[in-house]
Design an enzyme around this catalytic site. Structure first.
Site, PDB file in Angstrom:
ATOM      1  N   HIS A  17       0.816  -1.217   0.000  1.00  0.00           N
ATOM      2  CA  HIS A  17       0.000   0.000   0.000  1.00  0.00           C
ATOM      3  C   HIS A  17       0.850   1.268   0.000  1.00  0.00           C
ATOM      4  O   HIS A  17       0.324   2.360  -0.230  1.00  0.00           O
ATOM      5  CB  HIS A  17      -1.001  -0.002   1.167  1.00  0.00           C
ATOM      6  CG  HIS A  17      -0.436   0.372   2.502  1.00  0.00           C
ATOM      7  ND1 HIS A  17      -0.059  -0.557   3.445  1.00  0.00           N
ATOM      8  CD2 HIS A  17      -0.195   1.582   3.060  1.00  0.00           C
ATOM      9  CE1 HIS A  17       0.380   0.065   4.529  1.00  0.00           C
ATOM     10  NE2 HIS A  17       0.314   1.364   4.321  1.00  0.00           N
ATOM     11  N   ASP A  64      -0.196  -7.592   1.864  1.00  0.00           N
ATOM     12  CA  ASP A  64       0.285  -6.208   1.737  1.00  0.00           C
ATOM     13  C   ASP A  64       1.813  -6.179   1.683  1.00  0.00           C
ATOM     14  O   ASP A  64       2.486  -5.701   2.591  1.00  0.00           O
ATOM     15  CB  ASP A  64      -0.247  -5.393   2.922  1.00  0.00           C
ATOM     16  CG  ASP A  64       0.016  -3.905   2.792  1.00  0.00           C
ATOM     17  OD1 ASP A  64       0.324  -3.446   1.678  1.00  0.00           O
ATOM     18  OD2 ASP A  64      -0.087  -3.204   3.819  1.00  0.00           O
ATOM     19  N   SER A 156       4.470   2.459   7.919  1.00  0.00           N
ATOM     20  CA  SER A 156       4.100   1.370   7.018  1.00  0.00           C
ATOM     21  C   SER A 156       5.293   0.881   6.202  1.00  0.00           C
ATOM     22  O   SER A 156       6.131   1.670   5.760  1.00  0.00           O
ATOM     23  CB  SER A 156       3.006   1.828   6.051  1.00  0.00           C
ATOM     24  OG  SER A 156       1.796   2.034   6.724  1.00  0.00           O
TER      25      SER A 156
END
Length: 202
Positions: A17, A64, A156
């Site tokens: 992402h 992810d 992230s």
């Protein structure tokens, strides 16, 4: 801002992402190694070569995971690869270290200019489902943040690792949490043991 982990001279791993969501598509990454400062120092390489896991789901962040392909970086005393965890260990009950340049609390409005790290306890997926429901699948790894530390926006793609020195292993890739990173809710990672074969093949 996203984190990544160097897994070979020409490969790093991050969250899918960070490269693509339902509403956003990155054009390039600037990858930084060997510096604790976000905007200065270290070795910096720009790349547009990013391979997203073929089963990545931008809606629920399953799978992810993405591999960043970049020019070769030389290993030295501050830049080195991290081994990928393999096998069937769930790591539940294990303390691990997450690192990144994200916010250091709910009230902070931007990423940090320096790297922070947090010691986090891996929990079972059953416990994690009490917060996130069926979003939690076998290839998800979760940690408790009840001790006041967590990953936050901006972290992230960064590492969740166990061990030290040459025995350090990457067990998770920072993926998701709630909108509040300092209120004790679990945080979710892509479970590296589920993706080690695919990552190694890239």
């Amino acid at each position: 801002i996203c984190g990544s982990s160097l897994i070979g001279n020409t490969r790093s791993v991050t969250a899918a992402h960070c490269w693509r969501t339902n509403t956003f598509q990155a054009r390039q990454f600037t990858v930084v190694w060997g510096s604790n400062a976000l905007m200065s120092g270290g070795t910096r390489v720009v790349t547009t070569n990013v391979v997203v896991h073929p089963q990545y789901n931008a809606n629920n962040l399953n799978n992810d995971v993405a591999v960043i392909r970049h020019n070769s970086v030389a290993f030295n005393n501050v830049i080195n690869r991290i081994a990928l965890a393999t096998g069937s260990n769930s790591f539940a009950g294990t303390w691990a270290v997450a690192a990144g340049y994200g916010r250091n609390g709910d009230g902070s409005g931007s990423s940090n200019p320096g790297k922070f790290q947090a010691n986090l306890l891996v929990i079972t997926n059953d416990v994690c489902r009490q917060t996130f429901g069926n979003t939690i699948v076998a290839s998800t790894l979760c940690v408790s943040t009840a001790h006041g530390s967590s990953t936050c926006p901006g972290d992230s793609g960064g590492p969740l690792a166990v061990g030290s020195g040459n025995n350090r292993q990457l067990i998770g890739i920072t993926s998701f949490g709630t909108q509040w990173c300092a209120r004790g809710f679990p945080a979710g990672f892509a479970r590296v043991t589920s993706f080690a074969s695919w990552l190694s093949s890239q």
